[in-house]
Design a protein around this motif. Structure first.
Motif, short mmCIF file in Angstrom:
data_model
loop_
_atom_site.label_atom_id
_atom_site.label_comp_id
_atom_site.label_asym_id
_atom_site.label_seq_id
_atom_site.Cartn_x
_atom_site.Cartn_y
_atom_site.Cartn_z
N ALA A 112 7.38 -43.03 -4.83
CA ALA A 112 7.04 -44.27 -4.14
C ALA A 112 5.55 -44.53 -4.19
CB ALA A 112 7.52 -44.20 -2.69
N ALA A 113 4.74 -43.47 -4.02
CA ALA A 113 3.29 -43.63 -4.09
C ALA A 113 2.85 -44.09 -5.48
CB ALA A 113 2.61 -42.31 -3.71
N LEU A 114 3.51 -43.59 -6.52
CA LEU A 114 3.18 -44.00 -7.88
C LEU A 114 3.50 -45.47 -8.12
CD1 LEU A 114 4.45 -40.85 -9.81
CD2 LEU A 114 2.07 -41.65 -9.73
N LEU A 115 4.64 -45.92 -7.61
CA LEU A 115 4.99 -47.33 -7.77
C LEU A 115 4.01 -48.23 -7.03
CD1 LEU A 115 8.90 -47.32 -7.48
CD2 LEU A 115 7.48 -47.39 -9.54
N GLU A 116 3.58 -47.80 -5.86
CA GLU A 116 2.60 -48.60 -5.12
C GLU A 116 1.27 -48.66 -5.86
OE1 GLU A 116 2.53 -46.68 -1.35
OE2 GLU A 116 4.49 -47.47 -0.73
N ARG A 117 0.93 -47.59 -6.54
CA ARG A 117 -0.32 -47.55 -7.28
C ARG A 117 -0.34 -48.56 -8.42
NH1 ARG A 117 -2.67 -41.75 -8.60
NH2 ARG A 117 -3.34 -42.00 -6.44
N VAL A 118 0.83 -48.84 -8.99
CA VAL A 118 0.90 -49.82 -10.09
C VAL A 118 1.43 -51.17 -9.60
CG1 VAL A 118 1.17 -48.03 -11.84
CG2 VAL A 118 3.21 -49.04 -10.81
N ASP A 119 1.36 -51.39 -8.29
CA ASP A 119 1.71 -52.68 -7.68
C ASP A 119 3.17 -53.06 -7.89
OD1 ASP A 119 -0.95 -53.03 -6.84
OD2 ASP A 119 -1.50 -53.86 -8.78
N LEU A 120 4.05 -52.09 -7.91
CA LEU A 120 5.48 -52.36 -7.98
C LEU A 120 6.05 -52.12 -6.58
CD1 LEU A 120 7.46 -53.35 -10.08
CD2 LEU A 120 8.00 -50.99 -10.65
N VAL A 121 5.95 -53.15 -5.76
CA VAL A 121 6.29 -53.02 -4.34
C VAL A 121 7.29 -54.10 -3.94
CG1 VAL A 121 4.13 -51.92 -3.67
CG2 VAL A 121 4.22 -54.41 -3.78
N PRO A 122 8.08 -53.85 -2.88
CA PRO A 122 8.19 -52.59 -2.13
C PRO A 122 8.79 -51.48 -3.00
CG PRO A 122 9.31 -54.40 -0.98
CD PRO A 122 8.97 -54.89 -2.34
N ALA A 123 8.21 -50.32 -2.94
CA ALA A 123 8.63 -49.22 -3.80
C ALA A 123 10.09 -48.84 -3.57
CB ALA A 123 7.72 -48.01 -3.57
N GLU A 124 10.53 -48.88 -2.33
CA GLU A 124 11.89 -48.47 -2.01
C GLU A 124 12.93 -49.36 -2.69
OE1 GLU A 124 13.33 -45.98 -0.49
OE2 GLU A 124 11.46 -44.93 -0.04
N ASP A 125 12.54 -50.58 -3.01
CA ASP A 125 13.48 -51.49 -3.68
C ASP A 125 13.70 -51.14 -5.14
OD1 ASP A 125 13.61 -52.80 -1.30
OD2 ASP A 125 12.50 -54.58 -1.94
N HIS A 126 12.85 -50.27 -5.70
CA HIS A 126 12.92 -49.99 -7.13
C HIS A 126 13.29 -48.55 -7.46
CE1 HIS A 126 10.16 -53.48 -6.72
NE2 HIS A 126 10.75 -53.90 -7.82
N LEU A 127 13.15 -47.65 -6.52
CA LEU A 127 13.32 -46.22 -6.82
C LEU A 127 14.70 -45.89 -7.37
CD1 LEU A 127 11.49 -44.56 -3.79
CD2 LEU A 127 10.79 -44.50 -6.19
N ASP A 128 15.73 -46.55 -6.89
CA ASP A 128 17.09 -46.20 -7.29
C ASP A 128 17.65 -47.12 -8.38
OD1 ASP A 128 17.26 -44.06 -5.42
OD2 ASP A 128 17.56 -45.53 -3.83
N LYS A 129 16.81 -47.95 -8.94
CA LYS A 129 17.26 -48.85 -10.01
C LYS A 129 17.19 -48.16 -11.36
CE LYS A 129 16.16 -53.31 -7.87
NZ LYS A 129 15.39 -54.56 -7.99
#
Length: 354
Positions: free
Chosen positions: A157-174
């Motif tokens: 989640a922290a990595l996704l936030e670092r690359v501006d892919l937010v909210p991270a929780e919406d993408h982790l399981d895709k």
């Protein structure tokens, strides 16, 4: 020439560099990654193809080096050798001054973590059966950087936030097919950052993205360079992209596997000296109609690129070069020599005139 304050086809203004643009040039900071006389020859049924010949490059922390040239000129082969994905048939690739071929197991593991690669095609570079979280944490699990699923999820989640892919929780399981092209490439960038690299090699990493998405990703990469001190070897065929991303760095122009001109990005873009570089600058699309009408147009003697299995004598570019001088350009290959202003140039005519 291109006005440094004029908008480019990327929609940006290089006079206002992207966040994190670090000074280029030789500098005093030791390079993380160096190529020294690096060459790569491929054997084919038609004969040997010298894809890369005698390349000398340095990638330093927090700085960007753009490698620019036409498709097929050897940019990706150079990038793969720099990343250790392909071995050179001549010369060396150095990591902190040590030849990659001589690294022991521990040092090579450190190299693998420190030098990360972002591929051109985000559709092919991600495993379609892995979720985003699985993709981002595979390397972390491999190197023992996380323990347990909860810690791995927080790290992803922290990595996704670092690359501006937010909210991270919406993408982790895709899965990759559930993401857009820009989102996929951001996941690829996040995967590279998971290893806390010193150098990121980006091979045409924005070429398959829409212009608006391309700008956003370039700004993200620039901010990462500032925040994390990551060095970039940025591969592109588009001088407009190089102008935007590397304005405070360096550009090296490659033709048929050789560097023909290298120097600070503003000098290369606004005052190109090698006729091939001038042709590349001339070909950049100019959205301002007034500037487009007054822009210098370079006309080549020929459009065909020489057969790499049967290169011409002398300068490789002379069959297409508008400055061609018979008896000079077609008899001896020009060396890459210092040409003033931290610039190197390989051209008999221009160097002779200077």
């Amino acid at each position: 020439m291109i006005d440094p304050a004029a908008p480019t086809e990327t929609g940006g203004r290089p006079a206002d560099p992207v966040p994190g643009a670090a000074g280029g040039g030789s500098g005093t900071v030791p390079p993380v990654l160096s190529l020294r006389g690096t060459s790569r020859v491929f054997s084919t049924p038609r004969g040997e193809v010298p894809a890369v010949s005698g390349v000398e490059l340095d990638v330093r922390p927090g700085q960007v080096l753009c490698l620019v040239g036409e498709s097929g000129c050897g940019k990706t082969t150079t990038a793969r050798m720099a990343a250790g994905l392909a071995g050179p048939t001549g010369g060396k690739v150095l990591y902190h001054g040590a030849d990659l071929r001589g690294l022991d197991k521990r040092a090579r593991s450190g190299f693998r973590r420190s030098v990360q690669y972002i591929h051109q095609d985000p559709y092919a570079s991600l495993n379609p059966v892995r979720t985003v979280q699985s993709t981002l944490t595979a390397g972390l699990h491999r190197h023992g950087s996380v323990k347990g699923g909860a810690q791995a999820r927080r790290a992803a989640a922290a990595l996704l936030e670092r690359v501006d892919l937010v909210p991270a929780e919406d993408h982790l399981d895709k899965y990759p097919h559930q993401l857009s092209g820009g989102q996929r490439q951001r996941v690829a960038v996040a995967r590279a950052l998971a290893m806390e690299p010193e150098v990121v090699i980006a091979d045409e990493s924005t070429s398959m993205l829409d212009v608006s998405v391309r700008i956003s990703l370039l700004n993200t990469l620039g901010a990462l360079r500032e925040d994390l001190g990551v060095g970039f070897l940025f591969i592109t065929h588009d001088l407009a992209v190089a102008k935007y991303f590397a304005w405070d760095g360096e550009i090296a122009v490659m033709y048929l596997g050789r560097i023909v001109e290298q120097g600070p990005a503003p000098a290369i873009v606004n005052d190109p000296r090698h006729p091939y570089t001038r042709a590349l600058v001339s070909a950049v699309c100019e959205p301002d109609p007034d500037l487009a009408r007054t822009k210098e147009r370079v006309r080549l003697r020929g459009a065909d690129i020489p057969d790499p299995t049967d290169l011409p004598s002398g300068c490789d570019f002379h069959p297409r070069c508008p400055l061609y001088e018979q008896g000079r350009c077609d008899t001896e290959r020009p060396p890459l020599v210092e040409s003033g202003g931290r610039r190197s140039l390989a051209c008999h005519v221009v160097n002779g005139a200077g």
